[in-house]
Each structure stands twice: as C-alpha cells, then as structure tokens.
Design a protein around this motif. Sequence first.
Motif, PDB file in Angstrom:
ATOM      1  N   ARG A 100       0.822  -1.217   0.000  1.00 14.14           N
ATOM      2  CA  ARG A 100       0.000   0.000   0.000  1.00 14.14           C
ATOM      3  C   ARG A 100       0.856   1.266   0.000  1.00 14.14           C
ATOM      4  O   ARG A 100       0.360   2.358  -0.320  1.00 14.14           O
ATOM      5  N   GLY A 103       3.065   3.336  -3.792  1.00 17.07           N
ATOM      6  CA  GLY A 103       2.747   4.533  -4.561  1.00 17.07           C
ATOM      7  C   GLY A 103       3.648   5.711  -4.270  1.00 17.07           C
ATOM      8  O   GLY A 103       3.678   6.685  -5.040  1.00 17.07           O
ATOM      9  N   GLU A 254      -0.797   8.066   1.587  1.00 16.87           N
ATOM     10  CA  GLU A 254      -0.398   7.175   0.501  1.00 16.87           C
ATOM     11  C   GLU A 254       0.107   7.937  -0.715  1.00 16.87           C
ATOM     12  O   GLU A 254       0.251   7.376  -1.797  1.00 16.87           O
ATOM     13  N   ARG A 256      -1.385  10.401  -2.294  1.00 13.56           N
ATOM     14  CA  ARG A 256      -2.419  10.933  -3.188  1.00 13.56           C
ATOM     15  C   ARG A 256      -2.566  12.440  -2.984  1.00 13.56           C
ATOM     16  O   ARG A 256      -2.370  12.955  -1.879  1.00 13.56           O
ATOM     17  N   SER A 270      -5.487   9.638  -6.956  1.00 11.19           N
ATOM     18  CA  SER A 270      -4.341   8.735  -6.926  1.00 11.19           C
ATOM     19  C   SER A 270      -3.584   8.710  -8.239  1.00 11.19           C
ATOM     20  O   SER A 270      -2.404   8.332  -8.287  1.00 11.19           O
TER      21      SER A 270
END
Length: 282
Positions: A100, A103, A254, A256, A270
């Motif tokens: 996860r 990214g 993450e 984004r 994302s």
Amino acid sequence: MTSDPSGSRWSDLDRPPLHADSLRRALVRPGALWTSLDVVTATGSTNSDLRARAADLPEGAVLVAEEQTAGRGRLDRQWTAPPRSGLFFSVLLRPDVPERHWGWLPLLAGVATASALSREAGVDTALKWPNDILVTIGGEERKTGGILAERAGDAVIVGIGLNVTLREAELPVPTAGSLALAGARATDREVLLRAVLRAVEDWYGDWGAADGDAAVSRLQETYAAGCATLGRTVRAELPGGGSTTGEAVALDGEGRLVLATADGVQQPVSAGDIVHLRGAAE
C-alpha cells in the motif's frame, strides 16, 4: 558502449559520452543499493528493457541509455531528446515494505532527483505532482524531467528522464526546459547521474527503514515542501475519463493529492494528469 564514428551525430564535443566503468566504480560497491550499471548507446525504452528482464535481475540494477528512441512518460506520452543531451535511465527496486506504500516510489524519486539537481547544478527545482521536475526559465515554470514507475512482478521499475543540455530549438514543446536553459552551473551528466542515484539510495533506505511510512521517513513532509502543485487550483484529468477541479490542499498518507472542490468535498486523486490553473496568491 560503442565508440563515436567520425562525423556522426555522436561526435558533438559539447555532449561527451558517459563512462560506464567510472560510474560503476563510484556507485556499485558491497552493501550499496546499486548492484549493476550498464550504459547503452541507444534503446527503445530503458523501462521496457528492465521490465522484460526483471525476473532475472537483482534489486539495484541500473540501465542508462545515451538515447531513447521510444521513451515513454505517464499516460504513454512519448519522451524524445537528441543523443547525449540528457539523462535517461531506469532502476529496478524490490521494496520490502507493505504494497500500500509503493505509490510513494515515484514521489521518492522526485524528491531525490530535485534535491540532487538543486545541489549539484545550482538551479531552483520544484515538483509537479505526481512525477514532473520543474525549473524556472524566463520567469516561467518548465518541465525538465519526468518519472515513470511501473510494476514488474515483485519489482518496480522507476524510470527517470532529465533534459540537461537541450537548446531552445531542440525542445519538443514550448513548455519543456533543460538545466542548461535554467542557468545550471554544472551540466556534467556523470556528476549529475551519480548525485541523483546516491540521493535515491539515501531516500529509499530511509523510507524502507520506516517500513514505507512516508511521515516517519519525512518523505511526505519533504515532498510537500518542494511541491509546486500544493496551494494551487488545479484540474485533474482522470485516467478513466472525466476531470475534477479544486485547490490542491495536501498529500495524504499514501501520496495521493487531496483536492478541495467547490462543493466542499476533499477528494483524493491517486492518478491523473494535473493542470496548474493558477497560483494561490492569484
């Protein structure tokens, strides 16, 4: 790497070739991230080449091309430049962190690249989310580099393309730039490549030691500090079609981009093509 035939397009003395042996001596050593480094005269795409061989390569393989004939950016855009006018290379990574967090890899590469260029070339750099390196030329922001991360089984191939000595007449589009046009004090590609790869190694090590946590490793904070997208009204053109517009207010855990839309919703993005519409001060 092949030698330059006299009188060929490879004989531009302002653009000397890279020396793989000296790069290996500087970067490939016991305990280092980088385990191999190859320089080829030309190839279609260093990302495609490494991805095709990923199953047989150890982590830390580096492939550099003096010219890419089918270089790709995000959304399958073509990346072209004259031979030896830039740095076009890919690295193979096998992150030992929860998927996860993967990214963050293109953002990590962006932070490492921008900081290395600022230090070695003496130019002001900024990051356009998610993967562009910007420089200022004549008061305008222009793209001088891009990053493309692609999954290959249990590996991630991270490709980096940088315009180093492109002249104005050689730019593919008016919004492109180069380090030379931005007034770089150094355009020695070997110096710049060593600096970028060492910075990637340092950031990758810190991020991995934090189990991929971008806050603990300070990756999230550092990216936000250098991101030209935050604080601006932007339009996100989404991969599946459609778009959304709002103020870029934050990066989430993450990686984004979080947009505050006109209807009061905070929407994380994302992936997508980001268009800067105006600055916060405007």
